[in-house]
Scaffold this motif. Structure first.
Motif, PDB file in Angstrom:
ATOM      1  N   GLY A 120       2.066  -1.942  -1.830  1.00 13.17           N
ATOM      2  CA  GLY A 120       2.014  -0.954  -0.744  1.00 13.17           C
ATOM      3  C   GLY A 120       2.642   0.368  -1.146  1.00 13.17           C
ATOM      4  N   GLY A 121       2.662   1.290  -0.190  1.00 20.86           N
ATOM      5  CA  GLY A 121       3.124   2.656  -0.448  1.00 20.86           C
ATOM      6  C   GLY A 121       4.508   2.706  -1.081  1.00 20.86           C
ATOM      7  N   PHE A 122       5.424   1.874  -0.613  1.00 21.26           N
ATOM      8  CA  PHE A 122       6.787   1.879  -1.164  1.00 21.26           C
ATOM      9  C   PHE A 122       6.774   1.498  -2.646  1.00 21.26           C
ATOM     10  CE2 PHE A 122      10.290  -0.974  -2.400  1.00 21.26           C
ATOM     11  CZ  PHE A 122      11.329  -0.058  -2.425  1.00 21.26           C
TER      12      PHE A 122
ATOM     13  N   VAL B   1      -3.918  -1.100  -4.693  1.00 18.11           N
ATOM     14  CA  VAL B   1      -2.765  -0.250  -4.374  1.00 18.11           C
ATOM     15  C   VAL B   1      -3.011   0.628  -3.160  1.00 18.11           C
ATOM     16  CG1 VAL B   1      -1.811  -0.158  -6.718  1.00 18.11           C
ATOM     17  CG2 VAL B   1      -3.458   1.581  -6.002  1.00 18.11           C
ATOM     18  N   SER B   2      -1.916   0.936  -2.478  1.00 18.38           N
ATOM     19  CA  SER B   2      -1.915   1.928  -1.395  1.00 18.38           C
ATOM     20  C   SER B   2      -1.658   3.306  -1.989  1.00 18.38           C
ATOM     21  CB  SER B   2      -0.768   1.649  -0.420  1.00 18.38           C
ATOM     22  OG  SER B   2      -0.978   0.474   0.280  1.00 18.38           O
ATOM     23  N   ALA B   3      -1.695   4.294  -1.125  1.00 16.00           N
ATOM     24  CA  ALA B   3      -1.316   5.647  -1.522  1.00 16.00           C
ATOM     25  C   ALA B   3       0.196   5.684  -1.754  1.00 16.00           C
ATOM     26  CB  ALA B   3      -1.713   6.625  -0.427  1.00 16.00           C
TER      27      ALA B   3
ATOM     28  N   ARG C 252      -5.223   2.500   9.665  1.00 16.24           N
ATOM     29  CA  ARG C 252      -3.909   2.680   9.028  1.00 16.24           C
ATOM     30  C   ARG C 252      -3.310   1.337   8.632  1.00 16.24           C
ATOM     31  NH1 ARG C 252      -0.881   7.365   8.822  1.00 16.24           N
ATOM     32  NH2 ARG C 252       0.108   6.094   7.211  1.00 16.24           N
ATOM     33  N   GLU C 253      -2.645   1.346   7.513  1.00 16.07           N
ATOM     34  CA  GLU C 253      -2.012   0.157   6.939  1.00 16.07           C
ATOM     35  C   GLU C 253      -3.052  -0.884   6.505  1.00 16.07           C
ATOM     36  OE1 GLU C 253       1.102   0.417   6.232  1.00 16.07           O
ATOM     37  OE2 GLU C 253       1.363   2.209   7.440  1.00 16.07           O
ATOM     38  N   GLY C 254      -4.281  -0.429   6.282  1.00 13.77           N
ATOM     39  CA  GLY C 254      -5.373  -1.359   6.015  1.00 13.77           C
ATOM     40  C   GLY C 254      -5.459  -1.894   4.589  1.00 13.77           C
TER      41      GLY C 254
END
Ligand code: ASP
Ligand code: MG
Length: 418
Positions: free
Chosen positions: A7-9, A36-38, A199-201
């Motif tokens: 995730g983003g973190f 991966v997330s942004a 969001r958070e998808g």
């Protein structure tokens, strides 16, 4: 094949990306698909940029340069030089947004939102792919928009499962390629436009990949030890679950436990793929395993707080009863405005609903139904859900708060608190 989602973190800084590489190195004997997330809060920043563009504000280039500087800073730290080819690749990825920003706002704001906001995952995945190679981990970067096929409901693309499965299955036969990296959160329409999945998808994307690949497992790497029965920041004696059945994880996510996207569990359950939620910074810890064989332990109550709730009261204008016909009109209005209700209570002349705060959607609903109903709302509330509650403990959960609405069933107590 295993699927790993970061995730983003986990991708927010050079140090965290190095930790990601360490995790991949530990698992590199398996075939791994990485989703991966942004990076960090990039999606929030892109959302602000998309709002500025849609409303023709003049600070779009300033907002964009903040996002560029952040990514360049992380790349400089990772690669130690600006001469690495990834710098050009990232600059080219930004050019796509720049072209759009030069144009007049597109009439469909949700469409332009998706074209802009999706860039966050393209950037992070390209940087990480290049850095994995730099660390000796050969990998193939793939564009999720060619694998996750959706309809054209922008901001909330619905997956075309048959087509998606055919495309993703092809990934099984890439010879000699042990590591594949792709993006969470984004998909593509049949006209090759970009959609996002909500969001958070990214967790959901990872579950779609895992399910269509028939993966051995999905691991979601998070900045928590695993799934807890309560938020440790709010409840001192929160404890971690070693194992959870799918059904309980589904409920926790549904009622707002901020652990995994609510749509994540179902595709895994359907394909019987275990889900691990593991601590990114301590990868050797056990985390939580979610599967179809674990028995539910009802000795531990699950305490879930969902914030930013709006309590909407809907009454009939002419004092007629809230009967099936009126109720069905109201529910259709909610569906048309894409509003999910979290708790609902019916009385003779009105219905009360707890909704996630979203003023645009709420206005759509109230405008559409203003001839039939009176609406009133209270904002800034929270929804407390306790599964497997012990009646003796209830007072301790709600003390000091005012209860605006409550509901009890055998296994579940819910409160709207102010
Ligand atoms: N980057 C997207 C978001 O922040 C998707 C995700 O992280 O799951 O909403
Ligand atoms: Mg995220």
């Amino acid at each position: 094949m295993k699927v790993f989602k970061f995730g983003g973190f986990s991708v927010s800084s050079a140090a965290n990306i190095k930790q990601l590489v360490k995790i991949i190195k530990q698992g590199k004997d398996d075939q791994i698909l990485i989703v991966v997330s942004a990076m960090g809060k990039t999606t929030d920043a892109l959302e602000a940029l998309s709002n500025a563009y849609n409303n023709a504000h003049d600070d779009t280039f300033q907002l964009l340069s903040g996002i560029k500087n952040y990514h360049e800073g992380v790349m400089k730290e990772l690669f130690g030089t600006e001469h690495h080819p990834v710098f050009d690749e990232i600059a080219n990825t930004f050019i796509e947004i720049e072209w759009m920003l030069d144009d007049e706002p597109h009439p469909d704001h949700d469409f332009s939102y998706d074209q802009i906001v999706s860039v966050g995952e393209l950037l992070s995945s390209k940087i990480i792919s290049a850095y994995l190679k730099e660390c000796g981990l050969d990998n193939k970067w793939i564009d999720a928009r060619s694998y996750i096929h959706t309809d054209n409901t922008y901001k909330e693309g619905a997956i075309d499962w048959a087509k998606t499965k055919t495309s993703i299955s092809r990934l099984k036969d890439i010879p000699g390629q042990n590591i594949i990296i792709s993006q969470g959160f984004i998909g593509g329409t049949s006209e090759n436009f970009t959609t996002t999945l909500g969001r958070e998808g990214s967790d959901y994307s990872a579950a779609v990949f895992a399910s269509c690949l028939g993966a051995e497992s999905l691991t979601v790497w998070k900045d928590v030890p695993g799934i807890m029965n309560a938020d440790p920041a709010l409840f001192g004696n929160a404890q971690k679950y070693e194992r959870l059945p799918y059904s309980e994880a589904l409920e926790l996510a549904y009622y707002g436990a901020n652990i995994i996207h609510p749509k994540t569990v179902k595709p895994l359950q359907n394909s019987d793929i275990p889900l691990y939620v593991k601590p990114f910074l301590s990868p050797d810890e056990s985390g939580t395993r979610i599967d179809g064989t674990t028995e539910l332990n009802t000795d531990i109550p699950a305490i879930i707080v969902k914030k930013n709730q709006t309590l909407l009261t809907v009454s009939t204008k002419d004092f007629s009863y809230m009967d099936e016909t009126l109720l069905s009109i109201l529910l259709k209005g909610l569906a048309d405005a894409h509003i999910k209700q979290n708790m609902i209570q019916l009385s003779a002349l009105s219905v009360s609903l707890s909704l996630d705060k979203d003023e645009i959607k709420l206005k759509k609903l109230t405008d559409q139904l203003s001839e039939m109903f009176e609406f009133s709302d209270i904002q800034g509330l929270s929804l407390l859900t306790i599964l497997h509650f012990n009646p003796r403990d209830i007072d301790s959960y709600i003390s000091g708060k005012s209860v605006l609405m409550e509901q009890f069933s055998k296994n579940k107590a819910q409160f709207i608190l102010q």
